[in-house]
Design a protein around this motif. Sequence first.
Motif, PDB file in Angstrom:
ATOM      1  N   ARG A 120       4.552  -4.570  -5.474  1.00  0.00           N
ATOM      2  CA  ARG A 120       2.980  -5.274  -5.717  1.00  0.00           C
ATOM      3  C   ARG A 120       2.155  -4.436  -4.934  1.00  0.00           C
ATOM      4  O   ARG A 120       0.814  -4.336  -5.625  1.00  0.00           O
ATOM      5  CB  ARG A 120       3.221  -6.508  -4.975  1.00  0.00           C
ATOM      6  N   PHE A 121       2.208  -3.787  -4.104  1.00  0.00           N
ATOM      7  CA  PHE A 121       1.287  -2.908  -3.334  1.00  0.00           C
ATOM      8  C   PHE A 121       0.755  -2.055  -4.073  1.00  0.00           C
ATOM      9  O   PHE A 121      -0.440  -1.220  -3.988  1.00  0.00           O
ATOM     10  CB  PHE A 121       2.035  -2.369  -1.813  1.00  0.00           C
ATOM     11  N   LEU A 122       1.571  -1.208  -4.850  1.00  0.00           N
ATOM     12  CA  LEU A 122       1.309  -0.143  -5.808  1.00  0.00           C
ATOM     13  C   LEU A 122       0.400  -0.278  -6.715  1.00  0.00           C
ATOM     14  O   LEU A 122      -0.269   0.545  -7.465  1.00  0.00           O
ATOM     15  CB  LEU A 122       2.434   0.643  -6.035  1.00  0.00           C
ATOM     16  N   GLN A 153      -3.571 -15.783   6.865  1.00  0.00           N
ATOM     17  CA  GLN A 153      -4.150 -15.519   5.391  1.00  0.00           C
ATOM     18  C   GLN A 153      -3.300 -14.665   4.706  1.00  0.00           C
ATOM     19  O   GLN A 153      -2.967 -13.655   5.067  1.00  0.00           O
ATOM     20  CB  GLN A 153      -5.413 -14.701   5.827  1.00  0.00           C
ATOM     21  N   ASP A 154      -2.726 -15.321   3.436  1.00  0.00           N
ATOM     22  CA  ASP A 154      -1.914 -14.420   2.569  1.00  0.00           C
ATOM     23  C   ASP A 154      -2.495 -13.045   2.095  1.00  0.00           C
ATOM     24  O   ASP A 154      -3.811 -12.944   1.719  1.00  0.00           O
ATOM     25  CB  ASP A 154      -1.459 -15.317   1.456  1.00  0.00           C
ATOM     26  N   TRP A 155      -1.965 -11.975   2.344  1.00  0.00           N
ATOM     27  CA  TRP A 155      -2.450 -10.772   2.044  1.00  0.00           C
ATOM     28  C   TRP A 155      -3.061 -10.643   0.503  1.00  0.00           C
ATOM     29  O   TRP A 155      -3.942 -10.129   0.311  1.00  0.00           O
ATOM     30  CB  TRP A 155      -1.433  -9.651   2.316  1.00  0.00           C
ATOM     31  N   THR A 156      -2.202 -11.269  -0.256  1.00  0.00           N
ATOM     32  CA  THR A 156      -2.620 -11.343  -1.659  1.00  0.00           C
ATOM     33  C   THR A 156      -4.040 -11.882  -2.053  1.00  0.00           C
ATOM     34  O   THR A 156      -4.706 -11.942  -2.978  1.00  0.00           O
ATOM     35  CB  THR A 156      -1.377 -11.940  -2.592  1.00  0.00           C
ATOM     36  N   GLN A 194      15.971  -5.568  -1.599  1.00  0.00           N
ATOM     37  CA  GLN A 194      15.051  -6.488  -2.611  1.00  0.00           C
ATOM     38  C   GLN A 194      13.629  -6.794  -2.290  1.00  0.00           C
ATOM     39  O   GLN A 194      12.702  -6.798  -3.313  1.00  0.00           O
ATOM     40  CB  GLN A 194      16.070  -7.427  -3.117  1.00  0.00           C
ATOM     41  N   PHE A 195      13.683  -7.567  -1.140  1.00  0.00           N
ATOM     42  CA  PHE A 195      12.308  -7.944  -0.776  1.00  0.00           C
ATOM     43  C   PHE A 195      11.306  -6.777  -0.607  1.00  0.00           C
ATOM     44  O   PHE A 195      10.175  -7.068  -0.836  1.00  0.00           O
ATOM     45  CB  PHE A 195      12.485  -8.690   0.651  1.00  0.00           C
ATOM     46  N   VAL A 196      11.714  -5.993   0.160  1.00  0.00           N
ATOM     47  CA  VAL A 196      11.090  -4.706   0.415  1.00  0.00           C
ATOM     48  C   VAL A 196      10.413  -3.950  -0.778  1.00  0.00           C
ATOM     49  O   VAL A 196       9.261  -3.835  -0.894  1.00  0.00           O
ATOM     50  CB  VAL A 196      11.457  -3.584   1.289  1.00  0.00           C
ATOM     51  N   LEU A 197      11.241  -3.880  -1.866  1.00  0.00           N
ATOM     52  CA  LEU A 197      10.920  -2.938  -2.907  1.00  0.00           C
ATOM     53  C   LEU A 197      10.118  -3.850  -3.757  1.00  0.00           C
ATOM     54  O   LEU A 197       8.874  -3.242  -4.532  1.00  0.00           O
ATOM     55  CB  LEU A 197      12.204  -2.721  -3.669  1.00  0.00           C
ATOM     56  N   ALA A 198      10.138  -5.186  -3.821  1.00  0.00           N
ATOM     57  CA  ALA A 198       9.287  -6.080  -4.363  1.00  0.00           C
ATOM     58  C   ALA A 198       7.893  -6.053  -3.738  1.00  0.00           C
ATOM     59  O   ALA A 198       6.906  -5.970  -4.683  1.00  0.00           O
ATOM     60  CB  ALA A 198       9.855  -7.498  -4.650  1.00  0.00           C
ATOM     61  N   GLN A 199       7.843  -6.064  -2.676  1.00  0.00           N
ATOM     62  CA  GLN A 199       6.683  -6.004  -1.741  1.00  0.00           C
ATOM     63  C   GLN A 199       5.819  -4.524  -2.006  1.00  0.00           C
ATOM     64  O   GLN A 199       4.761  -4.664  -2.475  1.00  0.00           O
ATOM     65  CB  GLN A 199       6.628  -6.318  -0.557  1.00  0.00           C
ATOM     66  N   VAL A 200       6.501  -3.601  -2.059  1.00  0.00           N
ATOM     67  CA  VAL A 200       6.186  -2.266  -2.387  1.00  0.00           C
ATOM     68  C   VAL A 200       5.353  -2.150  -3.928  1.00  0.00           C
ATOM     69  O   VAL A 200       4.430  -1.519  -3.951  1.00  0.00           O
ATOM     70  CB  VAL A 200       6.979  -1.133  -1.766  1.00  0.00           C
TER      71      VAL A 200
END
Length: 232
Positions: free
Chosen positions: A157-159, A216-219, A149-155
Motif C-alpha cells: 500500500r505504501f509503495l 489518525q489513520d495514516w490512510t 503477510q501484514f507487513v508485505l500488505a502494508q508495504v
Amino acid sequence: MLLLQAYRSAGYMLGQTRIDYETMLGTHRELGTPPSLAPTWRIKDRRIASNLKEEAAYSIHGVRYVLDALKAAIYGEANNVKVLYTSPQKIELEMLLSSACYINSGLFGMPLGMNWNNSGEGMPICFLSLLPLNGRHVLGIVYFDRHRQFVLAQVKRFLTLSDHEKGFHLFRLTSANNFGFAMSPRSYELVRTRFPDIVDNIAMDVRNMLANRLGQDWTNYHVPRTFPKLVL
C-alpha cells in the motif's frame, strides 16, 4: 546493518521502559502507595496486569522478548526475524533516518485491537531504517516472520503512494512511533517551520494513542502536496 540498527532501537526501548516504570513506581512509593496497589498505566486488561507492578514486569518482559529475538538473528541462531529492503534511486527529503524506529501501532497506522506490549506474540512489531550505504540509501524493515503477510500488505500500500505522500508518511511514522530514532535537528526544524500544523497534529496523535484513544489513520491523514519527496 539493518538488524544491528533494530537491536539498537530495541535496546533503547528497554532502557526507556525501565526508566518510565521506575519513575512511576518510585512516585507511588513516596506517596505511600505500595506498587501492588498502584493502578496500571497503559494496560487496561486486568487479565494481563491488575496493578502497576505487574504491568512493569509484563512490559519489560515484552521488550526483552523482542531484544532476544533480534540478538539471535544477528548471530544467525534464529530464522523467525526477517529483513525486507529496497534501495531508493534518489532521495529528495529534508531528513534522513539514521537509525531504526520501533513501530508499535501497526506498520503505518492504527493499533489492531491488541495491547502494544503483548510480548511480541500478536502485534506486528517492526523496525524501519533509511540508511546510507556505499553512496546509496537502503530503506529496510526488520520484522517477525509470523507478521510477514501484514507487513508485505502494508508495504504494498505504501509503495502505491505518490512521492510526496511517501515522504510525508515516513516523517509522520518515525516522528510519532520511535525508539532510538535519529534525525538532525536542522532537518526536523525545516519540516516543523514549513508545516507547523502537521507537527502539532502528530503530537496530538501520539497523546491520543498513549491515552488509549484512537489516533489518525495514516490512510486518511491529510498530506500537503508541497511536502518533500522520497523517490524510491
